[in-house]
Write a protein that holds these residues in place. Structure first.
Motif, mmCIF file in Angstrom:
data_model
loop_
_atom_site.group_PDB
_atom_site.id
_atom_site.type_symbol
_atom_site.label_atom_id
_atom_site.label_comp_id
_atom_site.label_asym_id
_atom_site.label_seq_id
_atom_site.Cartn_x
_atom_site.Cartn_y
_atom_site.Cartn_z
ATOM 1 N N SER B 29 0.831 -1.206 0.000
ATOM 2 C CA SER B 29 0.000 0.000 0.000
ATOM 3 C C SER B 29 0.868 1.261 0.000
ATOM 4 O O SER B 29 0.558 2.247 -0.691
ATOM 5 C CB SER B 29 -0.930 -0.003 1.215
ATOM 6 O OG SER B 29 -0.184 -0.083 2.413
ATOM 7 N N ARG B 33 1.253 3.912 -3.046
ATOM 8 C CA ARG B 33 0.925 5.320 -2.824
ATOM 9 C C ARG B 33 2.051 6.221 -3.334
ATOM 10 O O ARG B 33 1.801 7.275 -3.913
ATOM 11 C CB ARG B 33 0.661 5.574 -1.336
ATOM 12 C CG ARG B 33 0.012 6.945 -1.065
ATOM 13 C CD ARG B 33 -0.527 7.066 0.350
ATOM 14 N NE ARG B 33 0.509 6.919 1.353
ATOM 15 C CZ ARG B 33 0.540 5.955 2.265
ATOM 16 N NH1 ARG B 33 -0.414 5.031 2.305
ATOM 17 N NH2 ARG B 33 1.524 5.891 3.145
ATOM 18 N N PRO B 88 -5.599 -0.387 -7.048
ATOM 19 C CA PRO B 88 -4.950 0.025 -5.795
ATOM 20 C C PRO B 88 -4.175 -1.092 -5.097
ATOM 21 O O PRO B 88 -4.689 -2.205 -4.941
ATOM 22 C CB PRO B 88 -6.116 0.513 -4.935
ATOM 23 C CG PRO B 88 -7.108 1.019 -5.937
ATOM 24 C CD PRO B 88 -6.990 0.086 -7.124
ATOM 25 N N ASP B 89 -2.926 -0.784 -4.726
ATOM 26 C CA ASP B 89 -2.042 -1.656 -3.957
ATOM 27 C C ASP B 89 -1.593 -2.914 -4.717
ATOM 28 O O ASP B 89 -0.910 -3.763 -4.151
ATOM 29 C CB ASP B 89 -2.682 -2.086 -2.616
ATOM 30 C CG ASP B 89 -3.155 -0.906 -1.786
ATOM 31 O OD1 ASP B 89 -2.745 0.236 -2.113
ATOM 32 O OD2 ASP B 89 -3.927 -1.115 -0.845
#
Lengths: 105, 158
Positions: B29, B33, B88-89
């Motif tokens: 994560s 980001r 995401p991630d």
């Protein structure tokens, strides 16, 4: 910067010369054979071969009426040098990313 | 505990592609980001001696980006691309182009894999339009590598 490497890279900046090098990885070829693959004159191919020779990428020998071109350098060795530099650059970028990640809560 | 963090690179012999693998002491994560938040991206993307300015940054599926690296001598290098998919991630799929050679578009996939101990493996795969483009990309770092090599030498000698 390594002069030999910059000369080699400048010599390979031309698509016809790259194609000549690619063909010579398979086997030695005559100027006539090389010219047959391109819509350019024998003189133009000879000129390209002189550039490649000056950069140390090929050598040329005469055998009777035929002039042969021979690949002197392992192109993969050249590529390996580029990869090493690229890897160092990526590693430096990743170390900066390490720093960013360390600063995150 | 200190581990030697190392980037590995492989130039594929069969397709004009570059694979880059690196592990990070941070979870997927956080690494993800750092790839999508422009405030973080400018802190690490691009050579140390260059300033990165972002003109456009929309890190969503179907979005895109445009940024500039400004050298010490004021030389500007412009880059642009599209975000094809942002998962995401897990995964980022984007195009990448260096504006003077904007016709040489690379397709880049970044995969974020969770490792034990809150760590992450990042795998990058850049597929170029031609072997010439791929090799030019690999060679583009030559003088830069030498410059940074001298910088490191300076640090050793100081």
């Amino acid at each position: 910067m390594d002069d030999e490497l910059s000369r080699a890279f400048a010599a390979l900046a031309d698509p016809i010369r790259r194609d000549i090098v690619a063909r010579l990885t398979a086997d030695d070829m005559t100027v006539t054979e090389l010219a047959a693959h391109h819509a350019v004159s024998l003189q133009a191919v000879s000129k390209h071969l002189r550039v490649l020779e000056a950069a140390g990428l090929i050598s040329r020998r005469r055998d009777g009426q035929q002039r042969w071109a021979h690949l002197e350098v392992d192109v993969f060795d050249l590529l390996t040098g580029w990869i090493d530099t690229y890897r160092r650059r990526a590693e430096l970028r990743h170390q900066r990313l390490d720093d960013v990640l360390r600063r995150q809560p | 505990m200190t581990t030697t963090l190392q980037t590995t690179i492989e130039a594929d012999p069969t397709v004009p592609a570059i694979r880059i693998t690196r592990e990070f002491d941070a979870p997927p994560s956080a690494v993800f980001r750092a790839h999508v938040d422009p405030v973080l991206v400018v802190q690490w993307l691009g050579p140390r001696r260059l300033t990165m300015t972002v003109q456009h940054w929309d890190a969503r599926t179907g979005g895109g980006y445009r940024y500039t690296h400004v050298g010490e001598d004021g030389t500007e290098h412009h880059f642009l691309g599209s975000f094809h998919e942002i998962r995401p991630d897990e995964r980022i799929v984007q195009t990448f182009a260096y504006v003077p050679f904007a016709d040489q578009v690379a397709l880049e996939t970044m995969t974020f894999t969770e490792l034990p101990g809150g760590r992450c493996r990042l795998e990058g795969f850049s597929l170029c339009g031609s072997f010439e483009g791929r090799d030019a990309m690999l060679a583009s770092g030559m003088d830069e590598g030498v410059v940074q090599g001298y910088e490191r030498l300076d640090e050793v000698l100081s």
